[in-house]
Design an enzyme around this catalytic site. Structure first.
Site, PDB file in Angstrom:
ATOM      1  N   GLU A 270     149.159   2.139  23.867  1.00 18.46           N
ATOM      2  CA  GLU A 270     149.514   1.259  22.750  1.00 18.46           C
ATOM      3  C   GLU A 270     149.363   2.128  21.512  1.00 18.46           C
ATOM      4  O   GLU A 270     148.251   2.418  21.081  1.00 18.46           O
ATOM      5  CB  GLU A 270     148.560   0.068  22.769  1.00 18.46           C
ATOM      6  CG  GLU A 270     149.149  -1.146  22.121  1.00 18.46           C
ATOM      7  CD  GLU A 270     148.904  -1.133  20.654  1.00 18.46           C
ATOM      8  OE1 GLU A 270     149.814  -0.640  19.931  1.00 18.46           O
ATOM      9  OE2 GLU A 270     147.835  -1.552  20.225  1.00 18.46           O
ATOM     10  N   CYS A 304     148.645  -1.380  14.002  1.00 21.05           N
ATOM     11  CA  CYS A 304     149.848  -0.770  14.572  1.00 21.05           C
ATOM     12  C   CYS A 304     151.056  -1.683  14.386  1.00 21.05           C
ATOM     13  O   CYS A 304     152.182  -1.217  14.302  1.00 21.05           O
ATOM     14  CB  CYS A 304     149.607  -0.481  16.045  1.00 21.05           C
ATOM     15  SG  CYS A 304     148.859  -1.875  16.890  1.00 21.05           S
TER      16      CYS A 304
HETATM   17  P1  NAD Z   1     143.290   8.845  17.365  1.00 15.66           P
HETATM   18  O1  NAD Z   1     144.446   8.519  18.220  1.00 15.66           O
HETATM   19  O2  NAD Z   1     142.918  10.275  17.202  1.00 15.66           O
HETATM   20  O3  NAD Z   1     141.963   8.094  17.904  1.00 15.66           O
HETATM   21  C1  NAD Z   1     141.952   6.932  18.674  1.00 15.66           C
HETATM   22  C2  NAD Z   1     140.942   7.096  19.809  1.00 15.66           C
HETATM   23  O4  NAD Z   1     141.312   8.200  20.629  1.00 15.66           O
HETATM   24  C3  NAD Z   1     139.512   7.380  19.354  1.00 15.66           C
HETATM   25  O5  NAD Z   1     138.596   6.719  20.215  1.00 15.66           O
HETATM   26  C4  NAD Z   1     139.402   8.889  19.532  1.00 15.66           C
HETATM   27  O6  NAD Z   1     138.079   9.337  19.719  1.00 15.66           O
HETATM   28  C5  NAD Z   1     140.218   9.101  20.781  1.00 15.66           C
HETATM   29  N1  NAD Z   1     140.739  10.457  20.954  1.00 15.66           N
HETATM   30  C6  NAD Z   1     141.074  11.361  19.985  1.00 15.66           C
HETATM   31  N2  NAD Z   1     141.525  12.511  20.558  1.00 15.66           N
HETATM   32  C7  NAD Z   1     141.453  12.335  21.903  1.00 15.66           C
HETATM   33  C8  NAD Z   1     141.789  13.152  23.015  1.00 15.66           C
HETATM   34  N3  NAD Z   1     142.275  14.385  22.873  1.00 15.66           N
HETATM   35  N4  NAD Z   1     141.614  12.653  24.252  1.00 15.66           N
HETATM   36  C9  NAD Z   1     141.156  11.393  24.431  1.00 15.66           C
HETATM   37  N5  NAD Z   1     140.806  10.570  23.416  1.00 15.66           N
HETATM   38  C10 NAD Z   1     140.973  11.028  22.160  1.00 15.66           C
HETATM   39  O7  NAD Z   1     143.515   8.160  15.990  1.00 15.66           O
HETATM   40  P2  NAD Z   1     142.965   8.651  14.580  1.00 15.66           P
HETATM   41  O8  NAD Z   1     143.056  10.148  14.417  1.00 15.66           O
HETATM   42  O9  NAD Z   1     141.644   8.084  14.380  1.00 15.66           O
HETATM   43  O10 NAD Z   1     144.060   8.003  13.632  1.00 15.66           O
HETATM   44  C11 NAD Z   1     145.240   8.742  13.355  1.00 15.66           C
HETATM   45  C12 NAD Z   1     146.422   7.849  13.256  1.00 15.66           C
HETATM   46  O11 NAD Z   1     146.609   7.148  14.479  1.00 15.66           O
HETATM   47  C13 NAD Z   1     146.341   6.744  12.224  1.00 15.66           C
HETATM   48  O12 NAD Z   1     146.649   7.218  10.954  1.00 15.66           O
HETATM   49  C14 NAD Z   1     147.354   5.782  12.767  1.00 15.66           C
HETATM   50  O13 NAD Z   1     148.636   6.200  12.389  1.00 15.66           O
HETATM   51  C15 NAD Z   1     147.199   5.904  14.252  1.00 15.66           C
HETATM   52  N6  NAD Z   1     146.337   4.865  14.854  1.00 15.66           N
HETATM   53  C16 NAD Z   1     146.945   3.840  15.510  1.00 15.66           C
HETATM   54  C17 NAD Z   1     146.173   2.831  16.046  1.00 15.66           C
HETATM   55  C18 NAD Z   1     146.788   1.672  16.768  1.00 15.66           C
HETATM   56  O14 NAD Z   1     146.234   0.583  16.763  1.00 15.66           O
HETATM   57  N7  NAD Z   1     147.911   1.864  17.449  1.00 15.66           N
HETATM   58  C19 NAD Z   1     144.788   2.861  15.930  1.00 15.66           C
HETATM   59  C20 NAD Z   1     144.192   3.949  15.291  1.00 15.66           C
HETATM   60  C21 NAD Z   1     144.990   4.933  14.771  1.00 15.66           C
END
Ligand code: NAD
Length: 513
Positions: A270, A304
């Site tokens: 998602e 999102c």
């Molecule tokens: P991200 O995707 O990096 O983080 C989301 C989750 O993934 C966190 O729990 C993080 O620890 C984990 N994660 C990060 N790198 C990982 C990896 N290599 N392997 C497994 N898990 C990993 O999101 P972010 O950097 O915090 O935010 C960046 C952008 O993502 C935001 O600006 C937004 O555009 C988007 N975002 C979308 C949603 C959504 O609801 N779809 C939520 C958060 C962020």
């Protein structure tokens, strides 16, 4: 629970006891126990309203994740064979405990994420309980089927749990997403290792406490807060995890798909969105103005499904914008724990800086900032990660109309006719939420069919319900949360053939026996 927030409306005044930070749970939850991370690492959790340290939590690394997976594996046979009604009863009990702890959960969520407390009380916590209750009720209704195959055979299809499931949660709705992921996984008989975001782990750790209190067997749910590159990566590449459910950015989703390929685990993603919210010339303008403000400014736009592209018919655009900007400028920014606050800070400083950088990008590409685009100059907010509600007018090909900003930042685009509206709506790589405001029934259904999105709201925006499938297409990901779709995604299908009285002529004739 489904109240549409009226921005600028009268704020409720509710009791707001401070939570005692000394009592916040900060450890990993593995095999029914709260324990420190093996290497003793911790993560600072900051209050986004003032940048101060709230607490330090244990930081899981790969070896902690391995321990959690072992605990889950041990618990799996017991949980999978627990009568479905009993699994449901535990989920219903958890829903009750969430309601009993509403105030503490709401305050934790607001403190950690910056959600205005009135939203945490009215939306996040009730929706979390409702989601666990929905899946609690579904646990004993996960049925297989009988297929009408050829005479003499009984063919039935079983839906069986996958086993150990890894779940990775982001920082924008940590509490609610905990229920979206745990609810269907547990109802279907799976065991879980969940990693909350390193930025917002507090409400999930409180849920761990309630899971223990509800009486779930040890090891059925394990919570391992930690960084994405370490704990998250280990979940994604772990050979004994059968499925990963991930919510977050498109880039991290891609990394997870790559990491999951070793054991070909199932992946549900998602990801981001760039929701088009289209207002036609025949729309109820006041309703659309309020709905469009809710679509982009709820949770500071960190959603999102946010309606981050406001697509306006040229005949009503000026009238609409006059009202919309006045509403945006009247939104009360403040301390998230204050019941009068309508918009809190963004959840982290790095993210606030990223959102503000898009104001510059918009102007560089010829866009016009109609309001906002900066942090507020209010002295009381200066240490928090605040951004003023921002409205920008741009071209459909500009970066602010194509990339997910994920903040209180909406890009206005104008259209002349239906064909152009549809072209704009479908012009990004994302396809998650979308909205239409019109009183023309035929147009509404025509657009709902043609729009590239997993969800389409007509004369409303951002409705969610545990029974209604949630997810996207294109770079917004695949698989669905909520509803029967989610349950199906958490089961393996097995087709069983029984020869009841079929006479099968031998394939290899070898003369008389
Ligand atoms: P991200 O995707 O990096 O983080 C989301 C989750 O993934 C966190 O729990 C993080 O620890 C984990 N994660 C990060 N790198 C990982 C990896 N290599 N392997 C497994 N898990 C990993 O999101 P972010 O950097 O915090 O935010 C960046 C952008 O993502 C935001 O600006 C937004 O555009 C988007 N975002 C979308 C949603 C959504 O609801 N779809 C939520 C958060 C962020």
């Amino acid at each position: 629970m489904n109240t549409q927030i009226s921005f600028g409306g009268k704020a409720v005044s509710e009791k707001n006891d401070a939570i005692d930070v000394q009592n916040i749970n900060t450890q990993l939850f593995i095999d029914g126990k709260f324990i420190a991370a093996k290497n003793g690492g911790t993560i600072d959790v900051l209050n986004p309203a003032n940048g101060e340290l709230i607490t330090k939590i244990a930081a899981a690394e790969a070896e902690d994740v391995d321990l959690a997976v072992k605990a889950a594996q041990k618990a799996f046979p017991v949980w999978a064979e627990t009568p479905a009604a009993e699994r449901g009863r535990l989920l219903l009990k958890l829903a009750d405990l969430i309601e009993e702890n509403l105030e503490e959960l709401a305050q934790l969520e607001s403190l950690d994420t910056g959600h205005p407390i009135r939203d945490s009380r009215r939306l996040d916590v009730p929706r979390t309980a409702a989601c666990f209750r929905y899946f609690g009720g579904m646990a004993d209704k996960i049925e297989g089927s009988v297929i009408p195959v050829e005479q003499g055979f009984l063919n039935y299809v079983l839906r069986e749990p996958i086993g150990v499931v890894g779940q990775i949660v982001p920082w924008n709705f940590p509490l609610m997403f905990t229920s979206w992921k745990l609810g269907p996984a547990l109802a279907a008989g799976n065991v879980v290792v969940m990693k909350p975001s390193e930025i917002t782990p507090l409400s999930t750790l409180k849920i761990a406490e309630l899971i223990k209190q509800a009486g779930f067997p040890d090891g059925v749910v394990n919570i391992v807060p930690g960084y994405g590159q370490t704990a998250g990566q280990r979940l994604a590449d772990h050979p004994d995890i059968g499925k990963i459910s991930f919510t977050g950015s498109t880039q991290t989703g891609r990394n997870i798909v790559n990491a999951s390929s070793g054991n070909l685990k199932r992946v549900q993603l998602e990801l981001g969105g760039k929701g088009a919210n289209i207002v036609f010339e025949d729309a109820d303008i006041d309703a659309a103005v309020n709905g469009a403000a809710w679509a982009i400014f709820h949770n500071q736009g960190q959603a999102c499904i946010a309606g981050s592209r406001l697509v306006l018919h040229e005949k009503i655009a000026d009238q609409f914008l006059q009202k919309f900007i006045a509403l945006a400028e009247s939104i009360r920014l403040g301390n998230p724990l204050d019941a009068d606050t309508e918009m809190g800070p963004l959840t982290s400083q790095a993210h606030r800086d990223k959102v503000l950088s898009y104001a510059k990008i918009a102007v560089e590409q010829g866009g016009k900032i109609l309001t906002g685009g900066v942090a507020p100059d209010d002295e009381s907010l200066k240490n928090g990660f605040y951004v003023l509600p921002t409205v920008v007018e741009a071209k459909a090909t500009d970066r602010v109309a194509q990339e997910e900003v994920f903040g209180p930042f909406v890009t206005v685009l104008r259209f002349k006719d239906d064909a152009e509206a549809l072209e704009i709506a479908n012009s990004t790589e994302y396809g998650l939420g979308s909205g239409l405001w019109t009183n023309n029934l035929q147009r509404a259904h025509r657009f709902a069919k043609k729009i590239k999105a997993g969800m389409c709201w007509i004369n409303s925006y951002k409705r969610v319900n545990p029974g209604s499938p949630f997810g996207g297409v294109g770079k917004s990901g695949y698989g669905r949360e909520m509803g029967f779709e989610a349950i199906h995604d958490y089961t393996e299908v097995k087709s069983v053939w029984v020869n009841v009285d079929a006479q099968i002529p031998p394939h290899f004739q070898r003369g008389e026996s």
